[in-house]
Design a protein around this motif. Structure first.
Motif, short mmCIF file in Angstrom:
data_model
loop_
_atom_site.label_atom_id
_atom_site.label_comp_id
_atom_site.label_asym_id
_atom_site.label_seq_id
_atom_site.Cartn_x
_atom_site.Cartn_y
_atom_site.Cartn_z
N GLY A 203 -3.11 -2.14 9.13
CA GLY A 203 -2.82 -2.13 7.70
C GLY A 203 -3.71 -3.08 6.93
N LEU A 204 -3.88 -4.30 7.42
CA LEU A 204 -4.70 -5.29 6.74
C LEU A 204 -6.16 -4.83 6.64
N VAL A 205 -6.66 -4.20 7.70
CA VAL A 205 -8.05 -3.72 7.68
C VAL A 205 -8.19 -2.53 6.73
N ASP A 206 -7.27 -1.58 6.82
CA ASP A 206 -7.38 -0.39 5.99
C ASP A 206 -7.27 -0.73 4.50
N LYS B 223 3.77 5.29 14.47
CA LYS B 223 4.63 5.49 13.30
C LYS B 223 4.51 4.32 12.33
N GLU B 224 4.47 3.09 12.88
CA GLU B 224 4.30 1.92 12.02
C GLU B 224 2.96 1.94 11.30
N MET B 225 1.90 2.34 11.99
CA MET B 225 0.59 2.45 11.36
C MET B 225 0.63 3.43 10.20
N PHE C 131 5.06 -4.61 15.34
CA PHE C 131 3.90 -4.72 16.21
C PHE C 131 2.69 -5.28 15.46
N PHE C 132 2.04 -6.27 16.06
CA PHE C 132 0.87 -6.88 15.44
C PHE C 132 -0.25 -5.87 15.26
N SER C 133 -0.38 -4.94 16.19
CA SER C 133 -1.47 -3.96 16.10
C SER C 133 -1.33 -3.11 14.84
N TYR D 209 -0.23 2.83 6.26
CA TYR D 209 -1.18 3.63 5.49
C TYR D 209 -0.52 4.22 4.24
N GLU D 210 0.73 4.64 4.38
CA GLU D 210 1.45 5.19 3.23
C GLU D 210 1.62 4.15 2.13
N LEU D 211 1.90 2.90 2.52
CA LEU D 211 2.06 1.83 1.55
C LEU D 211 0.74 1.56 0.83
N ILE D 212 -0.37 1.56 1.57
CA ILE D 212 -1.69 1.35 0.96
C ILE D 212 -2.02 2.48 0.00
N HIS D 213 -1.72 3.70 0.40
CA HIS D 213 -1.99 4.86 -0.45
C HIS D 213 -1.20 4.76 -1.76
N ARG D 214 -0.01 4.21 -1.68
CA ARG D 214 0.84 4.10 -2.87
C ARG D 214 0.43 2.96 -3.79
N LEU D 215 0.05 1.80 -3.21
CA LEU D 215 -0.25 0.62 -4.01
C LEU D 215 -1.74 0.46 -4.30
#
Length: 278
Positions: A181-184, A71-73, A174-176, A77-83
């Motif tokens: 997020g950082l990689v995507d 869910k956190e992942m 979670f760090f994972s 992804y949703e934040l990246i898609h938005r920004l």
């Protein structure tokens, strides 16, 4: 409080578990064998909370199921898609505004934001991450972040950012999830995507994130078709010994000839640095 211990000195390694009074191990530096022992105080066992000096107790929340991480992942992804994808900055959370590297990171964040005209991503923490974020904001460009609840430094006690609006960052448990997020955020889906990885001076966390990304590039998990530039900012020769170590790895045969060099190329840049890898 029980704990596990792994000791390694010279040629002998001993792993020992928990509340024993005396721990002994042997090692063999050069030609002599030595015995080393030290006493560990006994602790009462507690669970559920950890107390950090200078901060109030922090509740430890265990993962109840893998779906929580998933869910956190998805939220990342949703934040990246938005920004939008862009440049990610990795760096120390401990180098404050008076440090010369902070000032350099601030200028770099501003220059890259103007050059690439993309979102600047970071761990949304203090130190050099804060410098890069402020540099991008000074350029009038968008920023985003994946915060971790227990980042080292002055913002450790709070899950909230002191000046960024809630809609541009996400606090991960979670760090994972944070790493995903950082990689995507730098994966290029088309040639018009302008992304890069910028590694500023940092400690264990920075190196962990940097080498994970380099491994993904090496294994062609990212950047196989559309390359993602990696910049190692060697301010004041901060990373020179690391670069020398990687050269030694090649000489020892733990990496293939040219394997590390293929991950970046060296360029001369007007920075306070003897070697900057791009």
């Amino acid at each position: 409080m029980g704990f596990s211990m792994l000791a390694s000195l010279g040629s002998h390694v001993l792993a020992r578990n928990s509340c024993e009074g005396i721990v002994k191990f042997q090692y063999l530096p050069a030609m002599e064998r030595h015995n080393v022992s030290f006493k560990i105080s006994k602790f009462r066992c507690h669970s559920g909370r950890i107390v950090s000096s200078k901060h109030d107790p922090i509740d430890l929340e265990e993962r109840a199921s893998p779906s929580e991480v998933r869910k956190e992942m998805e939220q990342c992804y949703e934040l990246i898609h938005r920004l939008g994808r862009g440049v990610i900055y990795l760096g120390s959370s401990r180098m404050g505004p008076t440090h010369s590297h902070y000032l350099q990171a601030l200028e770099l964040g501003r220059e890259i934001a103007n050059l690439l005209d993309c979102t600047s991503w970071s761990g949304a923490g203090p130190g050099l991450m804060d410098a890069a974020t402020k540099g991008a904001l000074q350029a009038g460009k968008p920023v985003g972040g994946f915060k971790i609840g227990r980042e080292a430094g002055e913002w450790t006690a709070s899950n909230f950012h002191p000046y960024l609006p809630l809609e541009v960052y996400f606090t991960c448990r979670f760090f994972s999830a944070r790493k995903h997020g950082l990689v995507d955020a730098v994966v290029r889906n088309c040639s018009s995507d302008r992304t890069a990885v910028v590694a500023l001076p940092g400690g264990i966390g920075t190196l962990d994130e940097l080498f994970e990304i380099l491994a993904l590039i090496q294994l062609e998990r990212i950047g196989s078709q559309l390359q993602v530039p990696v910049l190692l900012m060697n301010y004041d020769s901060f990373y020179s010994k690391l670069l020398d170590f990687l050269d030694d790895c090649e000489n020892w045969g733990t990496v293939s000839k040219g394997e590390v060099a293929s991950l970046w190329k060296e360029k001369t840049m007007p920075l306070n640095s003897s070697r900057t890898k791009v």
